[in-house]
Design a protein around this motif. Structure first.
Motif, PDB file in Angstrom:
ATOM      1  N   ALA A   1       0.825  -1.207   0.000  1.00 48.54           N
ATOM      2  CA  ALA A   1       0.000   0.000   0.000  1.00 48.54           C
ATOM      3  C   ALA A   1       0.862   1.262   0.000  1.00 48.54           C
ATOM      4  CB  ALA A   1      -0.918  -0.003   1.214  1.00 48.54           C
ATOM      5  N   THR A   2       2.014   1.199   0.652  1.00 48.01           N
ATOM      6  CA  THR A   2       2.926   2.345   0.669  1.00 48.01           C
ATOM      7  C   THR A   2       3.453   2.643  -0.730  1.00 48.01           C
ATOM      8  OG1 THR A   2       3.599   1.880   2.943  1.00 48.01           O
ATOM      9  CG2 THR A   2       5.076   3.256   1.633  1.00 48.01           C
ATOM     10  N   ILE A   3       3.854   1.605  -1.434  1.00 47.25           N
ATOM     11  CA  ILE A   3       4.344   1.795  -2.807  1.00 47.25           C
ATOM     12  C   ILE A   3       3.232   2.327  -3.704  1.00 47.25           C
ATOM     13  CG2 ILE A   3       5.313   0.625  -4.825  1.00 47.25           C
ATOM     14  CD1 ILE A   3       6.559  -1.397  -2.806  1.00 47.25           C
ATOM     15  N   ALA A   4       2.040   1.736  -3.569  1.00 44.59           N
ATOM     16  CA  ALA A   4       0.906   2.203  -4.368  1.00 44.59           C
ATOM     17  C   ALA A   4       0.567   3.649  -4.033  1.00 44.59           C
ATOM     18  CB  ALA A   4      -0.308   1.303  -4.131  1.00 44.59           C
ATOM     19  N   SER A   5       0.673   4.004  -2.755  1.00 49.12           N
ATOM     20  CA  SER A   5       0.419   5.379  -2.342  1.00 49.12           C
ATOM     21  C   SER A   5       1.475   6.334  -2.884  1.00 49.12           C
ATOM     22  CB  SER A   5       0.393   5.448  -0.808  1.00 49.12           C
ATOM     23  OG  SER A   5       0.220   6.760  -0.357  1.00 49.12           O
ATOM     24  N   PHE A   6       2.727   5.915  -2.855  1.00 45.47           N
ATOM     25  CA  PHE A   6       3.823   6.713  -3.405  1.00 45.47           C
ATOM     26  C   PHE A   6       3.551   7.050  -4.866  1.00 45.47           C
ATOM     27  CE2 PHE A   6       7.892   6.876  -5.680  1.00 45.47           C
ATOM     28  CZ  PHE A   6       8.594   7.831  -4.960  1.00 45.47           C
ATOM     29  N   VAL A   7       3.139   6.047  -5.625  1.00 42.50           N
ATOM     30  CA  VAL A   7       2.832   6.264  -7.042  1.00 42.50           C
ATOM     31  C   VAL A   7       1.564   7.094  -7.197  1.00 42.50           C
ATOM     32  CG1 VAL A   7       2.254   5.134  -9.224  1.00 42.50           C
ATOM     33  CG2 VAL A   7       3.962   4.104  -7.708  1.00 42.50           C
ATOM     34  N   GLY A   8       0.511   6.682  -6.485  1.00 39.68           N
ATOM     35  CA  GLY A   8      -0.788   7.320  -6.666  1.00 39.68           C
ATOM     36  C   GLY A   8      -0.816   8.774  -6.258  1.00 39.68           C
TER      37      GLY A   8
ATOM     38  N   LEU B   1       3.833   8.600   5.485  1.00 43.60           N
ATOM     39  CA  LEU B   1       5.161   9.198   5.597  1.00 43.60           C
ATOM     40  C   LEU B   1       5.992   8.933   4.347  1.00 43.60           C
ATOM     41  CD1 LEU B   1       7.125  10.760   7.411  1.00 43.60           C
ATOM     42  CD2 LEU B   1       7.939   8.563   8.280  1.00 43.60           C
ATOM     43  N   LEU B   2       5.987   7.681   3.896  1.00 48.52           N
ATOM     44  CA  LEU B   2       6.803   7.322   2.738  1.00 48.52           C
ATOM     45  C   LEU B   2       6.061   7.493   1.419  1.00 48.52           C
ATOM     46  CD1 LEU B   2       8.531   4.095   4.143  1.00 48.52           C
ATOM     47  CD2 LEU B   2       9.342   6.460   4.188  1.00 48.52           C
ATOM     48  N   GLY B   3       4.750   7.203   1.416  1.00 46.98           N
ATOM     49  CA  GLY B   3       3.979   7.307   0.181  1.00 46.98           C
ATOM     50  C   GLY B   3       3.547   8.726  -0.116  1.00 46.98           C
ATOM     51  N   TYR B   4       2.742   9.276   0.783  1.00 47.02           N
ATOM     52  CA  TYR B   4       2.230  10.624   0.588  1.00 47.02           C
ATOM     53  C   TYR B   4       3.332  11.663   0.768  1.00 47.02           C
ATOM     54  CZ  TYR B   4      -1.630  14.016   0.558  1.00 47.02           C
ATOM     55  OH  TYR B   4      -2.502  15.011   0.237  1.00 47.02           O
ATOM     56  N   GLY B   5       4.192  11.439   1.759  1.00 48.42           N
ATOM     57  CA  GLY B   5       5.232  12.421   2.033  1.00 48.42           C
ATOM     58  C   GLY B   5       6.275  12.532   0.938  1.00 48.42           C
ATOM     59  N   LEU B   6       6.591  11.407   0.283  1.00 45.99           N
ATOM     60  CA  LEU B   6       7.666  11.410  -0.713  1.00 45.99           C
ATOM     61  C   LEU B   6       7.169  11.411  -2.160  1.00 45.99           C
ATOM     62  CD1 LEU B   6      10.216   8.908   0.892  1.00 45.99           C
ATOM     63  CD2 LEU B   6      10.231  11.408   0.959  1.00 45.99           C
ATOM     64  N   GLY B   7       5.995  10.849  -2.406  1.00 43.17           N
ATOM     65  CA  GLY B   7       5.509  10.742  -3.787  1.00 43.17           C
ATOM     66  C   GLY B   7       5.435  12.055  -4.532  1.00 43.17           C
ATOM     67  N   PRO B   8       4.654  13.042  -4.049  1.00 48.87           N
ATOM     68  CA  PRO B   8       4.545  14.320  -4.776  1.00 48.87           C
ATOM     69  C   PRO B   8       5.866  15.065  -4.941  1.00 48.87           C
ATOM     70  CG  PRO B   8       2.710  14.068  -3.265  1.00 48.87           C
ATOM     71  CD  PRO B   8       3.668  12.953  -2.951  1.00 48.87           C
ATOM     72  N   PRO B   9       6.712  15.204  -3.883  1.00 51.94           N
ATOM     73  CA  PRO B   9       7.962  15.939  -4.117  1.00 51.94           C
ATOM     74  C   PRO B   9       8.924  15.198  -5.032  1.00 51.94           C
ATOM     75  CG  PRO B   9       7.919  15.077  -1.879  1.00 51.94           C
ATOM     76  CD  PRO B   9       6.552  14.893  -2.442  1.00 51.94           C
ATOM     77  N   VAL B  10       8.966  13.852  -4.962  1.00 50.86           N
ATOM     78  CA  VAL B  10       9.892  13.112  -5.824  1.00 50.86           C
ATOM     79  C   VAL B  10       9.491  13.247  -7.283  1.00 50.86           C
ATOM     80  CG1 VAL B  10      10.727  10.816  -6.450  1.00 50.86           C
ATOM     81  CG2 VAL B  10      10.675  11.497  -4.051  1.00 50.86           C
ATOM     82  N   ILE B  11       8.185  13.118  -7.573  1.00 47.62           N
ATOM     83  CA  ILE B  11       7.771  13.264  -8.972  1.00 47.62           C
ATOM     84  C   ILE B  11       7.936  14.716  -9.422  1.00 47.62           C
ATOM     85  CG2 ILE B  11       5.306  13.731  -8.594  1.00 47.62           C
ATOM     86  CD1 ILE B  11       4.723  11.907 -10.987  1.00 47.62           C
ATOM     87  N   GLY B  12       7.755  15.667  -8.491  1.00 47.66           N
ATOM     88  CA  GLY B  12       7.988  17.070  -8.839  1.00 47.66           C
ATOM     89  C   GLY B  12       9.444  17.342  -9.149  1.00 47.66           C
ATOM     90  N   ILE B  13      10.350  16.776  -8.335  1.00 52.94           N
ATOM     91  CA  ILE B  13      11.789  16.921  -8.592  1.00 52.94           C
ATOM     92  C   ILE B  13      12.166  16.263  -9.906  1.00 52.94           C
ATOM     93  CG2 ILE B  13      14.085  16.230  -7.786  1.00 52.94           C
ATOM     94  CD1 ILE B  13      12.971  16.509  -4.920  1.00 52.94           C
ATOM     95  N   LEU B  14      11.629  15.043 -10.126  1.00 56.14           N
ATOM     96  CA  LEU B  14      11.923  14.335 -11.375  1.00 56.14           C
ATOM     97  C   LEU B  14      11.440  15.132 -12.582  1.00 56.14           C
ATOM     98  CD1 LEU B  14      12.960  11.795 -12.801  1.00 56.14           C
ATOM     99  CD2 LEU B  14      10.705  10.749 -12.421  1.00 56.14           C
ATOM    100  N   SER B  15      10.263  15.726 -12.460  1.00 55.51           N
ATOM    101  CA  SER B  15       9.736  16.543 -13.549  1.00 55.51           C
ATOM    102  C   SER B  15      10.636  17.740 -13.826  1.00 55.51           C
ATOM    103  CB  SER B  15       8.320  17.019 -13.206  1.00 55.51           C
ATOM    104  OG  SER B  15       7.816  17.884 -14.201  1.00 55.51           O
ATOM    105  N   SER B  16      11.101  18.413 -12.771  1.00 55.51           N
ATOM    106  CA  SER B  16      11.981  19.572 -12.951  1.00 55.51           C
ATOM    107  C   SER B  16      13.317  19.169 -13.562  1.00 55.51           C
ATOM    108  CB  SER B  16      12.198  20.277 -11.602  1.00 55.51           C
ATOM    109  OG  SER B  16      10.994  20.819 -11.110  1.00 55.51           O
ATOM    110  N   VAL B  17      13.855  18.012 -13.125  1.00 54.22           N
ATOM    111  CA  VAL B  17      15.124  17.525 -13.679  1.00 54.22           C
ATOM    112  C   VAL B  17      14.974  17.190 -15.157  1.00 54.22           C
ATOM    113  CG1 VAL B  17      16.786  15.625 -13.617  1.00 54.22           C
ATOM    114  CG2 VAL B  17      16.030  16.691 -11.478  1.00 54.22           C
TER     115      VAL B  17
ATOM    116  N   GLY C   1       5.498   1.581 -10.882  1.00 50.67           N
ATOM    117  CA  GLY C   1       5.616   1.153  -9.493  1.00 50.67           C
ATOM    118  C   GLY C   1       4.471   0.289  -9.012  1.00 50.67           C
ATOM    119  N   TYR C   2       3.313   0.330  -9.670  1.00 48.54           N
ATOM    120  CA  TYR C   2       2.184  -0.505  -9.248  1.00 48.54           C
ATOM    121  C   TYR C   2       2.506  -1.995  -9.345  1.00 48.54           C
ATOM    122  CZ  TYR C   2      -0.868   3.583  -9.028  1.00 48.54           C
ATOM    123  OH  TYR C   2      -1.438   4.788  -8.693  1.00 48.54           O
ATOM    124  N   ALA C   3       3.360  -2.380 -10.277  1.00 49.77           N
ATOM    125  CA  ALA C   3       3.740  -3.786 -10.386  1.00 49.77           C
ATOM    126  C   ALA C   3       4.515  -4.242  -9.146  1.00 49.77           C
ATOM    127  CB  ALA C   3       4.577  -4.001 -11.647  1.00 49.77           C
ATOM    128  N   TRP C   4       5.357  -3.378  -8.617  1.00 44.55           N
ATOM    129  CA  TRP C   4       6.105  -3.684  -7.390  1.00 44.55           C
ATOM    130  C   TRP C   4       5.145  -3.833  -6.209  1.00 44.55           C
ATOM    131  CZ3 TRP C   4      10.090   0.212  -4.877  1.00 44.55           C
ATOM    132  CH2 TRP C   4      10.716  -0.419  -3.795  1.00 44.55           C
TER     133      TRP C   4
END
Length: 496
Positions: A272-279, A406-422, A472-475
Motif C-alpha cells: 500500500a505504501t508503494i501504491a500510495s507513493f505512485v498514486g 510518511l513514505l507514500g504521501y510524504g515522498l511521492g509528490p515531491p519526488v515526482i515534482g523533482i523528477l519533472s523539474s530535472v 511502481g504498481y507492479a512492485w
C-alpha cells in the motif's frame, strides 16, 4: 499493561451478533463516516487541482508544488496519527472525529488567504493536524458497528471517500477556479448568510483558486456538528469474536509486538505504501498533465480527472471489498490476490493512457487503470483491522497509515515534482537555446522558438515522470501476492 492473548495466530469464531444497532442505523453511521472521509479527501487533494494557478500566482516550480502536496501535509499527519489512535482506544471516538473535521475544514478555508508559499505551507500543515484524527478512530467505529463477515464491504464503502473526495475536489475546485470571481463569491456568501466571510476580506481582487479553498473548507464545519449530534459511540469490541469481548486495553508496545508477528500485515502495508507513493505522486500532477499535454483548461482537466477517473476509482474501491467478501469462503486469500491482479494489470493501461497523443484514446485506458489499481485500498484497511482485536485495531490502522503516508504521501509528490523539474531541465538543454527553468518563467521576454521549447519541456518532463512512476504498481502488486502466503494464519477472525 495487558499482553495480547494467544499470540492471535489461531482464527476465532465470529461473534453471533450482527453488529451494533439496527441495520438502518449502521448504514446511516457508515454513510456519515463516508461523508466525513469525502470531505477529508476534498480538503486534502484540492491543492492538486489548483496546482497550475497556485504555481503561476507565486511563481513556483513543480518541486515546490510537490512540497505543498506531500510533506506539508504528510509529516505531521503521519506522526500525530499513532498518538491520536492510542487516545481513541480509550476515549470517545465520535468526539475525536468531530473535532478533527472542524479543525481541518477551518485550515482549508484559511489556505485561501495565504499571502506566500510559506504561509500556504503552514496552513497545509494545519489541515494535516486535523485530518490525523479521522481514519484510525473511524475504522475502529466501523469494526464495532459491523461483524467480521461484512467488514470488507463496510471498509471499502468508507474507503470510497478517497476517490469520491478526489472527484468532488476536481469538480468543484476546477469549476470555482475557472468560473467564480471575487464579486461572484461575495454575492454567493451573502446569499448563504455567511456575512463573516464577506466582511473579512475585500473579494474584488481575489483569485479563483483562493475562493475554491474557502468554499470547499467552510461546509466541513457543519459536517463536524452533524457527526457529533447524530453518531453514537458503540461499546468497544461489540462485534468482535465473543472470546475477545471485554478484554483490557493493550499498550502500544504490546500492539506492535503482535503486529511484528504478522507478515501479512507488513506485506500489505509495504504494498500500500508503494501504491500510495505512485498514486499521490501522479495524482498531484494529473490535472497539470492534462493542461500541459492536451491543452485543456483547468475546468476541463478537472472535470475529466474528477468525473471520469474519480468515478472509476470509486467503482474499483467498492468492487474490491465486495468481491473479497463474496469469494472469501471459496478463496480465503482474496484480499491478497484481487488487489495484486488489479495493480499489475493497471500498469500497461497507464503507460498507454499517459503516452498516446489522442485524448479520446487516452481516457478509456486511464479509466480502466484507475478502476483496477484502486482494488488495493479496501483490502488494506480490512487486513490492518483484521489481524488484531478491538483493543489495538485503531493502533494497527494508525501504524499502517504512518508508513503509507510518511513514505507514500510524504515522498511521492515531491519526488515526482523533482523528477519533472530535472527532466524539464534536460529537455531544455537538448533544445540548444540556452534556456533554464528560471528563464522559462519570464514568458514576456521569450521569442516564439524559446516559448515553444519551454512549453514542450514543461509538458514532456511531467509526462515522462508520470510514465516512470506508473510502473511502481507492479512492485506494489508483488507484496500483496506475498501477503497471501500467511493470510490464513494471520487473520484473527474467520471471514474478516
Amino acid at each position: 499493561m495487558t499482553t495480547s492473548n494467544a499470540a492471535t495466530s489461531t482464527p476465532i469464531a465470529v461473534a453471533p451478533n450482527s453488529g451494533f444497532g439496527t441495520k438502518g442505523y449502521r448504514s446511516f453511521v457508515l454513510g456519515a463516516l463516508l461523508i466525513v472521509y469525502i470531505f477529508n479527501f476534498i480538503d486534502r487533494t484540492i491543492i492538486n487541482i489548483l496546482t497550475e494557478p497556485i504555481k503561476a500566482s507565486f511563481a513556483l516550480e513543480d518541486w515546490q508544488m510537490g512540497l505543498l502536496g506531500g510533506p506539508a501535509f504528510a509529516v505531521l499527519y503521519t506522526f500525530l496519527g499513532i498518538p491520536i489512535a492510542r487516545f481513541s482506544e480509550r476515549h470517545n471516538r465520535v468526539w475525536i472525529i468531530a473535532g478533527a473535521v472542524f479543525l481541518w475544514s477551518l485550515m482549508t478555508a484559511l489556505c485561501g488567504f495565504a499571502t506566500s508559499f510559506l504561509v500556504l505551507f503552514l496552513f497545509r500543515v494545519g489541515v494535516s493536524i486535523g485530518e490525523a484524527g479521522c481514519t484510525p478512530p473511524a475504522n475502529s467505529l466501523i469494526a464495532d458497528y459491523y461483524d467480521p463477515r461484512s467488514r470488507s464491504t463496510a471498509v471499502s464503502i468508507y474507503a470510497l471517500g478517497v476517490p469520491l473526495g478526489g472527484m468532488f475536489a476536481a469538480i468543484f475546485g476546477g469549476f470555482i477556479a475557472g468560473n467564480i470571481t471575487g464579486d461572484n463569491a461575495e454575492a454567493l456568501f451573502r446569499a448563504w448568510g455567511w456575512t463573516f466571510a464577506v466582511n473579512a476580506v475585500d473579494w474584488s481582487e481575489i483569485e479563483g483558486w483562493r475562493i475554491a479553498f474557502v468554499m470547499v473548507g467552510l461546509p466541513g464545519l457543519l459536517v463536524s456538528l452533524v457527526v457529533k449530534l447524530a453518531v453514537k459511540e458503540p461499546p468497544r469490541g461489540h462485534s468482535d469474536p465473543v472470546a475477545l469481548q471485554g478484554m483490557a486495553t493493550t499498550g502500544f508496545v504490546d500492539a506492535f509486538k503482535v503486529l511484528l508477528s504478522k507478515p501479512t500485515y507488513w506485506h500489505i502495508t509495504i504494498g500500500a505504501t508503494i501504491a500510495s507513493f505512485v498514486g499521490y505522486g501522479v495524482g498531484q500532477f494529473t490535472t497539470s498533465f492534462l493542461i500541459r499535454t492536451h491543452g485543456l483548461t483547468i475546468q476541463q482537466a478537472a472535470l475529466l480527472f474528477g468525473i471520469i477517473l474519480g468515478l472509476m476509482a470509486a467503482i474499483g474501491v467498492f468492487t474490491s471489498g465486495f468481491l473479497a467478501d463474496k469469494v472469501a469462503k471459496r478463496h480465503p486469500t482474496a484480499l491478497s490476490w484481487i488487489p495484486a491482479l488489479g495493480m499489475v494489470v493497471s500498469v500497461p493501461f497507464y503507460l498507454f493512457g499517459y503516452s498516446v497523443d489522442s485524448l479520446w484514446l487516452a481516457m478509456p485506458a486511464l479509466m480502466v487503470a484507475a478502476m483496477i489499481h484502486y482494488y488495493y485500498l479496501g483490502p488494506m484497511y480490512a487486513v490492518a483491522g483484521g489481524v488484531v482485536d478491538s483493543r489495538m485495531r485503531a493502533t494497527a490502522v494508525a501504524i499502517t497509515l504512518f508508513v503509507v503516508n510518511l513514505l507514500g504521501y510524504g515522498l511521492g509528490p515531491p519526488v515526482i515534482g523533482i523528477l519533472s523539474s530535472v527532466l524539464k531541465t534536460l529537455i531544455l538543454s537538448g533544445a540548444d537555446l540556452g534556456l533554464t527553468l528560471d528563464a522559462c518563467k519570464a514568458v514576456a521576454d521569450l521569442g516564439a522558438d524559446e516559448l515553444a521549447a519551454c512549453t514542450n519541456a514543461n509538458a514532456k518532463g511531467l509526462q515522462w515522470s508520470i510514465l516512470i512512476f506508473s510502473c511502481g504498481y507492479a512492485w506494489a502488486a508483488l507484496h500483496y501476492l506475498l501477503a497471501g502466503k500467511t493470510m490464513l494464519r494471520d487473520m484473527l477472525a474467520k471471514g474478516s
